[in-house]
Design a protein around this motif. Structure first.
Motif, short mmCIF file in Angstrom:
data_model
loop_
_atom_site.label_atom_id
_atom_site.label_comp_id
_atom_site.label_asym_id
_atom_site.label_seq_id
_atom_site.Cartn_x
_atom_site.Cartn_y
_atom_site.Cartn_z
N LYS A 10 0.84 -1.20 0.00
CA LYS A 10 0.00 0.00 0.00
C LYS A 10 0.88 1.26 0.00
N THR A 15 -0.79 2.42 -8.47
CA THR A 15 -1.84 2.98 -9.33
C THR A 15 -1.30 4.09 -10.21
N LYS A 36 -7.72 -4.54 -11.50
CA LYS A 36 -7.29 -4.00 -10.21
C LYS A 36 -7.89 -4.86 -9.12
N HIS A 37 -7.03 -5.48 -8.31
CA HIS A 37 -7.51 -6.28 -7.19
C HIS A 37 -7.72 -5.37 -5.99
N VAL A 38 -8.86 -5.50 -5.35
CA VAL A 38 -9.15 -4.71 -4.15
C VAL A 38 -9.49 -5.66 -3.01
N HIS A 39 -9.25 -5.19 -1.81
CA HIS A 39 -9.49 -6.01 -0.63
C HIS A 39 -10.75 -5.61 0.12
N HIS A 40 -11.59 -4.84 -0.52
CA HIS A 40 -12.85 -4.42 0.09
C HIS A 40 -13.96 -4.63 -0.92
N ASP A 41 -15.19 -4.64 -0.45
CA ASP A 41 -16.33 -4.86 -1.33
C ASP A 41 -16.51 -3.65 -2.25
N VAL A 42 -16.74 -3.92 -3.51
CA VAL A 42 -16.93 -2.86 -4.50
C VAL A 42 -18.36 -2.93 -5.00
N GLU A 80 -14.26 -15.43 -3.58
CA GLU A 80 -13.70 -14.48 -4.55
C GLU A 80 -13.14 -15.23 -5.75
N GLU A 99 -3.02 -4.93 -11.55
CA GLU A 99 -2.54 -4.28 -10.32
C GLU A 99 -3.01 -5.11 -9.14
N GLY A 100 -2.05 -5.58 -8.37
CA GLY A 100 -2.38 -6.45 -7.25
C GLY A 100 -2.23 -7.91 -7.65
#
Length: 171
Positions: A10, A15, A36-42, A80, A99-100
């Protein structure tokens, strides 16, 4: 499809580098998609909107379509999806930049900044093919070290790694 990753902890600058790479590589005439991998709900949707109501009713996929773009939302209602499942949904392009997904099995450039306070990922991941940084590395590494601010050089490295010509597709 050719896939190349940009990883890092982080606040390392992933980005910003991704944005510059897409600009550089598309300017060379290639088509590029990104993941783009995210670790929170989108959620692109809002309660009360028609598309939200479609999903809430149980639709597996909902497409929002307009004159200039469309967005496909897919409910997986389970674990996931892994990167290969996500990539299978994309239209063919010359290059997919990811990314990620730092633990997945694809070649990557690690973005590293000393001030972020995290260790290098590269020593534990043989798929990290280079490190992009503007900091002094804390140790010797067996991969090229690229200037994080030299987007053209990083783009060229990725194009070389994926077998794409540096000057773009033949006209």
């Amino acid at each position: 499809m050719r896939i190349y990753g940009v990883i890092g902890w982080k606040n390392a600058g992933k980005t910003s580098l991704m944005e510059r790479l897409v600009t550089d590589i598309t300017a060379r005439g290639f088509t590029v998609s990104t993941v783009k991998h995210v670790h929170h709900d989108v959620d692109l949707d809002q309660p009360g909107k028609d598309s939200f109501r479609h999903r809430a009713a149980g639709a597996t996929e909902v497409v929002l379509a307009s004159a200039h773009r469309f967005a496909l939302m897919r409910e997986h209602r389970g674990p996931e999806p892994d990167l290969s499942q996500v990539l299978a949904r994309l239209a063919p392009v010359d290059l997919i930049l990811v990314e990620g997904y730092k633990r997945d099995a694809h070649p990557k450039v690690e973005v590293w900044r000393a001030e972020a306070g995290h260790p290098l990922i590269q020593p534990g991941d043989p798929l990290v093919r280079a490190i992009a940084t503007e900091s002094q590395l804390p140790q010797t590494v067996p991969v090229p070290v690229l200037d994080l601010n030299d987007t053209a050089a990083i783009a060229g490295f990725i194009l070389d790694e994926t077998g794409l010509p540096r000057t773009g597709p033949a006209a």
